[in-house]
Scaffold this active site. Structure first.
Site, PDB file in Angstrom:
ATOM      1  N   ASP A 208       0.878  -1.166   0.000  1.00  0.00           N
ATOM      2  CA  ASP A 208       0.000   0.000   0.000  1.00  0.00           C
ATOM      3  C   ASP A 208       0.915   1.216   0.000  1.00  0.00           C
ATOM      4  O   ASP A 208       1.558   1.509   1.009  1.00  0.00           O
ATOM      5  CB  ASP A 208      -0.898  -0.017   1.244  1.00  0.00           C
ATOM      6  CG  ASP A 208      -1.882   1.147   1.283  1.00  0.00           C
ATOM      7  OD1 ASP A 208      -1.635   2.157   0.599  1.00  0.00           O
ATOM      8  OD2 ASP A 208      -2.891   1.054   2.007  1.00  0.00           O
ATOM      9  N   HIS A 209       0.995   1.905  -1.127  1.00  0.00           N
ATOM     10  CA  HIS A 209       2.025   2.933  -1.258  1.00  0.00           C
ATOM     11  C   HIS A 209       1.853   4.070  -0.250  1.00  0.00           C
ATOM     12  O   HIS A 209       2.818   4.772   0.060  1.00  0.00           O
ATOM     13  CB  HIS A 209       2.063   3.492  -2.684  1.00  0.00           C
ATOM     14  CG  HIS A 209       0.909   4.371  -3.045  1.00  0.00           C
ATOM     15  ND1 HIS A 209      -0.278   3.891  -3.545  1.00  0.00           N
ATOM     16  CD2 HIS A 209       0.762   5.719  -2.965  1.00  0.00           C
ATOM     17  CE1 HIS A 209      -1.104   4.897  -3.767  1.00  0.00           C
ATOM     18  NE2 HIS A 209      -0.501   6.017  -3.428  1.00  0.00           N
ATOM     19  N   HIS A 271      -5.973   2.464   2.035  1.00  0.00           N
ATOM     20  CA  HIS A 271      -5.183   3.636   2.409  1.00  0.00           C
ATOM     21  C   HIS A 271      -5.641   4.266   3.725  1.00  0.00           C
ATOM     22  O   HIS A 271      -4.865   4.424   4.666  1.00  0.00           O
ATOM     23  CB  HIS A 271      -5.259   4.707   1.317  1.00  0.00           C
ATOM     24  CG  HIS A 271      -4.715   4.285  -0.004  1.00  0.00           C
ATOM     25  ND1 HIS A 271      -3.723   3.349  -0.155  1.00  0.00           N
ATOM     26  CD2 HIS A 271      -5.022   4.694  -1.261  1.00  0.00           C
ATOM     27  CE1 HIS A 271      -3.446   3.196  -1.434  1.00  0.00           C
ATOM     28  NE2 HIS A 271      -4.221   3.993  -2.124  1.00  0.00           N
TER      29      HIS A 271
END
Length: 513
Positions: A208-209, A271
């Protein structure tokens, strides 16, 4: 120095990094979806930056795997063209590029083609000898989620995935999966079962960036390395928490994909819930990966369920005007491009403190931040000091995630003069300015951690399923009238007006946008 003249001095200290484990082992990165947008814009620039900074192992190779036929020379040129557009450091350093280009090789074939994966296995054996990688393999699935099961099966059938039987096993095999981790709770469990059939959980890196962004990482340091904040980080001092992820763009030609996904699956389930968990978690036993992930999972378990008719009371969704005219979007679609949610965490620390989440497309500006709103002072000591003294604002701590990463704290101060007039002031710390060094891209940190085997910033199976367990009933209600109205909002606005009612029910209001 901010607009109101408050300066923050930083004193960077060099020392042993908390999370670092040194340079990673020699390895080969096999990149599925190597010709895609993610690889061009994010992955190759991140790898190149790691190479330029001397953080990649000396013995390192990349195998770019694609369903279309690739040639080494032409693909390397394609990668260089992408770096000239998207690399963080410009111009592209030629000496670094020469070394980096030599590490790139190609492979091609269908994801369901056994012969293609046999050829891949032979190539990996050859690379292990030439590049001295020791047989360590890192597989990155930068492909649509629908292809994950087939790629996993093909790798396993070709004996290219080996389950880790004990910690530190060599050679190691690791797998990186891009979100979404399933479409709902049932599909997430199915995907986890397929992964668990061939790999140990410690070998699976669900990326998950957002968790690679400096401000997101700094939430832990900010909370647990500063004695002045943790004693206040609870229901006795915090009134509410606001998490916003606003985008100024629309679906950008991805209407078909987005209509099957929507803003809740795209942003909230992964996110924003991950950010919420970092803000709400208890202090971990250590900064080890499993201890941190244990505490995050406890937050998801403590989320108060919202189901059925309750959804309309706690969730507001909307679509921007013209969304249903986008290519690939179904007429009459109820897929939201905007969501506002009120969430509660039933724990000793957070009982009675609402968490307000917002995310949406085509809003007035691009902004992602967390705002911690502290309670008002208990007594109006300055009520006789004029109008400005009667409008004291609660303190707000803001953690900016993008576009300008940093931290800000607002407080009240006396305005110079003979009368007692009070005005708001903000202390503002900007990462890039304060530390006089560029802020790394999220994928740089995450790729390096994968190679090091550090899973701290990656989602674990139980937390993924806990998050889906909370979100899935909300999605089911929103697919019918039970979830309430899908409101329309103008492009470039703050979203549907109906979202203002969520905090307003308790005398609060959104502080951003």
């Amino acid at each position: 120095m901010d607009a109101q003249g408050v300066h923050i001095e930083t004193h960077p200290r060099e020392g042993e990094p908390v999370f670092s484990a040194g340079r990673p082992d020699p390895c080969t990165l096999v990149l599925f979806g190597a010709t895609g947008d993610l690889a061009e814009r994010k992955l190759f620039p991140a790898l190149f930056e790691l190479a330029r900074s001397g953080l990649l192992p000396d013995d390192f190779a990349i195998v770019a795997f694609s369903r279309s036929k690739l040639e080494d020379a032409s693909f390397r040129e394609h990668v260089k063209e992408g770096l000239q557009k998207f690399a963080r450091t410009q111009p592209v350093d030629e000496a670094t590029w020469k070394r980096f280009a030599e590490s790139i090789e190609t492979a091609s074939g269908g994801y369901d083609d056994p012969e293609a994966f046999q050829r891949l296995g032979q190539k990996l054996q050859d690379i292990a000898k030439r590049h001295k990688t020791g047989g360590n393999q890192l597989y990155y699935m930068a492909t649509p989620a629908s292809t994950f099961p087939q790629i996993i099966k093909s790798l396993a059938d070709a004996d290219l995935l080996k389950r880790e039987e004990h910690p530190g096993q060599k050679p190691w095999h690791r797998l990186i999966i891009e979100k979404p981790f399933g479409h709902d709770l049932q599909s997430a469990k199915k995907l986890n079962q397929e992964l668990g059939a061939v790999l140990d959980e410690k070998q699976i890196f669900r990326i998950d960036h957002y968790l690679g962004k400096e401000t997101v990482q700094n939430i832990l340091v900010f909370r647990f390395a500063n004695a002045i904040f943790e004693p206040l980080w609870n229901r006795q001092h915090i009134d509410h928490v606001e998490i916003t992820a606003a985008e100024a763009i629309g679906v950008e030609g991805r209407g078909g994909f987005y209509d099957e996904t929507g803003v809740i699956r795209d942003m909230v389930q992964n996110h924003l819930l991950q950010v919420l968990a970092l803000c709400a978690m208890e202090p971990p036993v250590s900064f080890g990966a499993e201890d941190i992930r244990d505490e995050k999972t406890k937050v998801f378990r403590a989320l108060r369920p919202v189901e059925g008719e309750e959804v309309a009371q706690h969730v507001v969704v909307g679509q921007y005007q013209g969304y249903q005219d986008e290519k690939g979007v179904k007429k009459g679609s109820r897929t939201p491009t905007y969501v506002a949610m009120k969430m509660n965490i039933d724990s000793w620390r957070w009982q009675g403190v609402p968490f307000y989440l917002r995310a949406g497309k085509n809003l007035k500006k691009r902004l992602t931040e967390v705002s911690i709103h502290f309670k008002s002072v208990p007594l109006g000591l300055f009520s006789g000091g004029g109008a400005s003294c009667q409008r004291l604002q609660p303190n707000v701590l803001t953690l900016r995630i993008q576009p300008h990463e940093g931290i800000a704290l607002s407080f009240e101060s006396k305005i110079p003069g003979e009368d007692v007039n009070i005005g708001g002031v903000t202390m503002d710390m900007d990462y890039a300015e304060s530390f006089k060094k560029p802020v790394p891209e999220a994928y740089e940190r995450l790729l390096l951690d994968c190679m090091r085997g550090n899973a701290t910033l990656f989602a674990r199976q139980d937390s993924v399923e806990q998050a889906w367990g909370y979100i899935t009933p909300i999605l089911q209600a929103l697919e019918t009238e039970a979830g309430g109205t899908v409101h329309t909002y103008a492009k470039g606005s703050k979203g549907p007006d109906a979202a203002d009612a969520l905090p307003a029910k308790n005398g609060r209001r959104w502080s951003t946008l």
